[in-house]
Enzyme design. Structure first.
Site, PDB file in Angstrom:
ATOM      1  CG  LEU A  33      33.785 -54.606 -21.798  1.00  0.00           C
ATOM      2  CD1 LEU A  33      33.302 -55.419 -20.621  1.00  0.00           C
ATOM      3  CD2 LEU A  33      32.773 -54.655 -22.930  1.00  0.00           C
ATOM      4  N   GLY A  60      37.760 -47.403 -15.871  1.00  0.00           N
ATOM      5  CA  GLY A  60      37.216 -46.926 -14.599  1.00  0.00           C
ATOM      6  C   GLY A  60      38.298 -46.290 -13.763  1.00  0.00           C
ATOM      7  N   GLY A  61      37.921 -45.935 -12.560  1.00  0.00           N
ATOM      8  CA  GLY A  61      38.846 -45.238 -11.696  1.00  0.00           C
ATOM      9  C   GLY A  61      40.081 -46.060 -11.348  1.00  0.00           C
ATOM     10  CG  PHE A  62      39.942 -48.480  -8.728  1.00  0.00           C
ATOM     11  CD1 PHE A  62      40.689 -47.860  -7.762  1.00  0.00           C
ATOM     12  CD2 PHE A  62      38.571 -48.413  -8.660  1.00  0.00           C
ATOM     13  CE1 PHE A  62      40.079 -47.199  -6.724  1.00  0.00           C
ATOM     14  CE2 PHE A  62      37.961 -47.760  -7.632  1.00  0.00           C
ATOM     15  CZ  PHE A  62      38.710 -47.148  -6.663  1.00  0.00           C
ATOM     16  N   GLY A  63      41.252 -48.811 -13.246  1.00  0.00           N
ATOM     17  CA  GLY A  63      41.877 -49.524 -14.333  1.00  0.00           C
ATOM     18  C   GLY A  63      40.882 -49.790 -15.448  1.00  0.00           C
ATOM     19  CG  ASP A 102      33.776 -43.604  -9.291  1.00  0.00           C
ATOM     20  OD1 ASP A 102      33.084 -42.587  -9.498  1.00  0.00           O
ATOM     21  OD2 ASP A 102      34.602 -44.039 -10.101  1.00  0.00           O
TER      22      ASP A 102
END
Ligand SMILES: *[C@@H]1O[C@H](CO)[C@@H](O)[C@H](O)[C@H]1NC(C)=O
Ligand SMILES: *[C@@H]1O[C@H](CO)[C@@H](O)[C@H](O)[C@H]1NC(C)=O
Ligand SMILES: *[C@@H]1O[C@H](CO)[C@@H](O)[C@H](O)[C@H]1NC(C)=O
Ligand SMILES: *[C@@H]1O[C@H](CO)[C@@H](O)[C@H](O)[C@H]1NC(C)=O
Ligand SMILES: *[C@@H]1O[C@H](CO)[C@@H](O)[C@H](O)[C@H]1NC(C)=O
Ligand SMILES: *[C@@H]1O[C@H](CO)[C@@H](O)[C@H](O)[C@H]1NC(C)=O
Ligand SMILES: *[C@@H]1O[C@H](CO)[C@@H](O)[C@H](O)[C@H]1NC(C)=O
Length: 823
Positions: free
Chosen positions: A509, A512-515, A628
């Protein structure tokens, strides 16, 4: 030169692009004249030297900058405190090798004052960006710009002190981006004790790097071996300096200090793309010098960040509780230099200020300990060099100052404690061991049964695809891994893998910043969204569980609901409810979809986000700072109720790990508050800033990042502020929703949005106030916004998705430009 002058006359139109004379050297009696637009260009074309004016200033300076990379980054300035006020300046190489900068009346504005004389000298701009004056081509350097750094530390430069000549090469910031004169901050080495670099604001210590442990500075854990450069710290009787060389000369890199005291590092692997930030040096509150006082230890994961070391208590309990940690901590039991005193071990820390420390490279840790024990004023010891299992000895006398804890790669210090304290610790350790033994024996007896039940549970879980609460509770009772308090459903990796079609690209989808986030469907038809965290998390399984557990307890209609998580040795997955309408950005920024969100829906979304954020900040048990917040992190359900996603992960996911990956920086440019983007300082007010940006984006249907307007160079924030001041706020609103809008609500939202993006955090409302403001019917009673934080921007279009938190391009000057703006 004559040829060039001829060209100038004959082809006046072409000249604009070739007005500089493309040489890298001037000889005696030759000069570079501002009025003729003359410059020196290094042989490889990387650097250029000439006259320049900073933004918003008409003063002229001699400087060196990167030729191929725009915007222009000046790395060295000659006459930083003595600008020329017209374009009649001239830089002349005089006889005997003195470089002289003269103004219109031939008065000397600046000169190199070379101590030694050169015969037949030349001044050459080298490929490294170093301007070198040498005599007779014999390599006899009489002067070089690398010996007089301004605010930028370039590869090949020595930053440090020459103990023989006393020459101190240090960085001094510009006063502002428009004024290169000597600013407040210096970054320089202190040769006392074990040498360390210090960042000071007008002699007040702001940050120290820690000393060189053989690989890196103990306070910059990720400076060590890296793909971009090799770094070396040289310390002998003659000189102490830091130097680095690029591994690949087509990848450029620079380090510098900004006027507000941020140590910045930038990398450029493609001149067309410009600079992007590379691992900030100071990253968080714990980097502030001495923030927790003597014997206080700072851990960014804790709240509050400061705590006393084991065996110490706050010196002033009142102040300590008010988060005023300056006075630090004192021993519960003072040292008396009696027998039985011993050391407590603290692993994983940034070693304390070592300016008053004593060291010896030749002795080992055992001798080190004895040496410390023998001297009553010795308070701690540690290994000097961490390479090859550690060697050398460092001893501290007096208070231990400026200690922080790291998740990984910290060093170990041994702190002297009174005999009675040592006894107490031994006892408490002994007790713990006793307590562990009992359950283990009991469980050992029924180990077979445990294992059997565990296997059955596992199979059952596999069949059901996703375990239930009861499963887990049973499992916890029997599973030795269990802590008995985990309330969040645990899924096993295979289940999720099947649900997401093996994390296929089609199911992805977003990122993002973490994965990455994937869509998944359980066999029973339930749709889920799975966030697969980057594998590099240094966090332990238990901490991760704890964090997820905490997040799972946060429940609010404007937060995305957490369904569970999955923990495997190399995988951390977080499973959320699936949001069919995707994220807010797919509506408000999309030509065809934007019409679906009319004003009442948008206003409802603004209010929903505000309430979700208020809950995170104030009403939840955790007080979470999102860090974020952006349109793509606001998900929408069937009724278009906004739900904040990704909350709590910043907390759960180590900051260090995120920083350690160059392509990922937490936060998204365009939404980051100035103090976070520049200083790395984040607070609930940084979220408020992001919220303000979001509000203005929802109203206008335009992204802050990449916003451009034909009439001016403000970004969306500046544009909104300009229109507000001109009484034309209503022009801001997305024309697709204009007809459905209620004017008072729109005006109020714009004003609240602008208040949230104020430059100074204390001028921004907190979320409770923002929620109130949004619902108050009386606009005139709201405070008048001042100019927003960095509202002017250069217009650059990057290939990358402007809203993605990954792949950030540099904020560089777009962050710090301040324009006078409309009054
Ligand atoms: C440079 O100029 C000075 C003064 O005009 C003159 O005396 C000297 O000979 C010149 N040197 C060279 C190398 O042209
Ligand atoms: C130097 O550059 C400026 C700005 O680009 C231009 O206006 C001026 O005409 C140039 N002067 C010469 C002598 O080429
Ligand atoms: C530049 O400085 C000189 C000397 O201070 C002064 O006489 C002159 O008026 C200034 N020129 C401008 C354009 O400000
Ligand atoms: C040129 O510099 C000299 C010496 O610094 C100074 O006295 C003089 O006013 C300056 N002239 C101009 C026009 O700036
Ligand atoms: C140096 O970097 C460039 C650009 O990133 C790359 O194309 C090249 O392969 C690199 N060279 C080496 C020797 O690593
Ligand atoms: C440096 O410290 C002084 C005094 O504390 C402060 O007023 C000033 O704002 C600081 N400078 C910067 C650029 O923050
Ligand atoms: C302990 O070390 C300090 C600092 O190096 C030194 O001044 C002092 O003389 C030493 N004391 C003894 C007893 O060795």
């Amino acid at each position: 030169m004559a040829v060039f002058n001829l060209l100038l006359v004959v082809f006046p139109f072409f000249c604009l692009s070739i007005t500089s004379f493309a040489a890298d050297t001037i000889r005696v009696n030759q000069s570079i004249r501002d009025g003729e637009n003359e410059t020196l260009i290094s042989a490889n074309g990387a650097f250029e030297l000439g006259f320049f004016s900073p933004q918003l200033s008409s003063n002229r300076y001699i400087g060196i900058w990167y030729k191929k990379i725009s915007p222009k980054k000046v790395v060295w300035v000659a006459n930083r405190n003595n600008p020329i006020n017209d374009t009649n300046g001239e830089l002349l190489l005089a006889e005997q090798g003195n470089l002289i900068l003269m103004n219109a009346t031939k008065g000397t504005v600046w000169s190199t004052n070379s101590p030694s004389l050169a015969t037949n000298p030349t001044a050459q701009l080298l490929d490294t960006g170093n301007l070198v004056v040498q005599g007779n081509g014999n390599g006899n350097v009489v002067w070089q710009s690398f010996d007089y750094p301004t605010d930028t530390f370039l590869p090949g430069m020595k930053l440090g002190i020459n103990l023989v000549t006393g020459m101190n090469r240090k960085l001094t910031t510009w006063t502002s981006i428009n004024d290169p004169s000597l600013g407040d901050y210096t970054f320089e080495i202190d040769p006392d004790g074990l040498p360390e670099f210090f960042l000071e604001n007008d002699s007040v210590m702001v940050y120290r790097t820690g000393y060189w442990n053989g690989i890196t500075f103990s306070g910059i854990i990720f400076l060590g071996p890296n793909p971009v450069f090799t770094i070396d710290f040289v310390s002998n009787e003659k000189e102490i300096y830091l130097i680095y060389e690029l591994k690949n000369n087509s990848v450029l890199y620079r380090m510098g200090v900004t006027p507000d005291g941020t140590i910045e590092r930038f990398i450029c692997d493609d001149p067309a793309r410009g600079w992007r930030p590379y691992l900030n040096v100071m990253t968080d509150t714990c980097d502030q010098y001495k923030i927790c006082g003597a014997y206080g230890s700072c851990n960014i994961k804790n709240s509050p960040v400061c705590s006393c070391m084991k065996g110490f208590v706050p010196k002033d309990t009142n102040d300590w509780e008010k988060a005023d940690w300056l006075h630090g901590c004192v021993r519960k039991v003072p040292l008396s230099c009696e027998r039985g005193e011993d050391f407590l071990e603290y692993p994983g820390i940034k070693l304390p200020d070592s300016r008053k420390a004593w060291y010896d490279r030749t002795i080992d840790l055992k001798q080190c300990k004895n040496r410390c024990l023998r001297n009553c004023s010795c308070t701690a010891f540690a290994n000097l060099d961490v390479r090859d299992g550690g060697s050398g000895c460092i001893l501290w006398f007096g208070d231990l100052i400026d200690i922080r804890e790291y998740e990984e790669n910290g060093q170990t210090i041994y702190v002297r404690m009174a005999a009675s304290e040592i006894e107490a610790f031994k006892l408490s350790k002994g007790n713990k061991r006793l307590m562990i033994i009992i359950p283990i024996t009991t469980c050992g007896g029924i180990f077979g049964i445990c294992l059997g039940i565990f296997l059955i549970m596992r199979m059952k879980k596999l069949n059901k695809k996703g375990s239930t609460q009861e499963d887990l509770e049973e499992q916890e009772d029997n599973n030795e891994r269990g802590k008995g308090d985990l309330e969040v459903p645990l899924f096993d990796f295979q289940t999720i893998s099947i649900a997401t079609n093996n994390f296929s690209l089609q199911n992805k989808l977003g990122q993002g910043g973490f994965g990455a986030v994937y869509k998944g469907i359980f066999e029973n038809g339930q749709e889920i969204a799975v966030k697969r965290l980057s594998k590099k998390s240094g966090q332990g399984i238990d901490e991760f569980k704890n964090e997820v557990l905490c997040i799972s307890k946060l429940q609010h209609r404007n937060l995305v609901k957490l369904l569970g998580c999955c923990i495997e040795p190399h995988e951390r997955l977080v499973i959320y409810e699936f949001m069919p309408n995707k994220s807010l950005d797919s509506f408000i920024f999309d030509e065809r979809q934007r019409i679906l969100l009319d004003w009442p829906k948008r206003f409802q979304i603004i209010n929903g986000i505000a309430r979700g954020l208020l809950y995170l900040h104030q009403d939840s048990r955790l007080r979470i700072i999102h860090r974020d917040l952006k349109a793509s992190n606001i998900l929408l359900n069937y009724e278009m109720t906004p739900k904040i996603s990704d909350f709590g992960l910043a907390r759960s996911f180590g900051e260090d790990e995120i920083e350690a990956n160059t392509t990922r920086v937490v936060g998204t440019y365009g939404y980051m508050s100035p103090e976070y983007a520049i200083d790395g300082l984040f607070s609930i007010k940084s979220d408020v800033f992001s919220f303000g940006v979001l509000v203005l984006e929802i109203i206008t249907g335009k992204r802050n990042r990449g916003f451009s307007h034909p009439d001016h160079k403000f970004n969306l924030l500046g544009h909104a502020w300009k229109l507000l001041n001109e009484g034309r706020s209503l022009e801001l609103i997305d024309e697709k929703v204009r007809s459905s809008s209620e004017i008072s609500q729109v005006l109020r939202s714009i004003q609240v949005g602008l208040l949230c993006v104020q430059q100074c955090p204390k001028d921004r409302p907190d979320m409770a106030t923002a929620v109130l403001m949004l619902s108050s019917d009386n606009v005139p009673s709201l405070p008048q916004p001042k100019e927003p934080g960095y509202f002017a921007t250069r217009i650059v279009h990057h290939n990358s998705d402007p809203s993605s938190s990954t792949n950030l391009s540099p904020p560089s000057n777009s962050l710090s430009i301040t324009f006078p703006g409309p009054r």
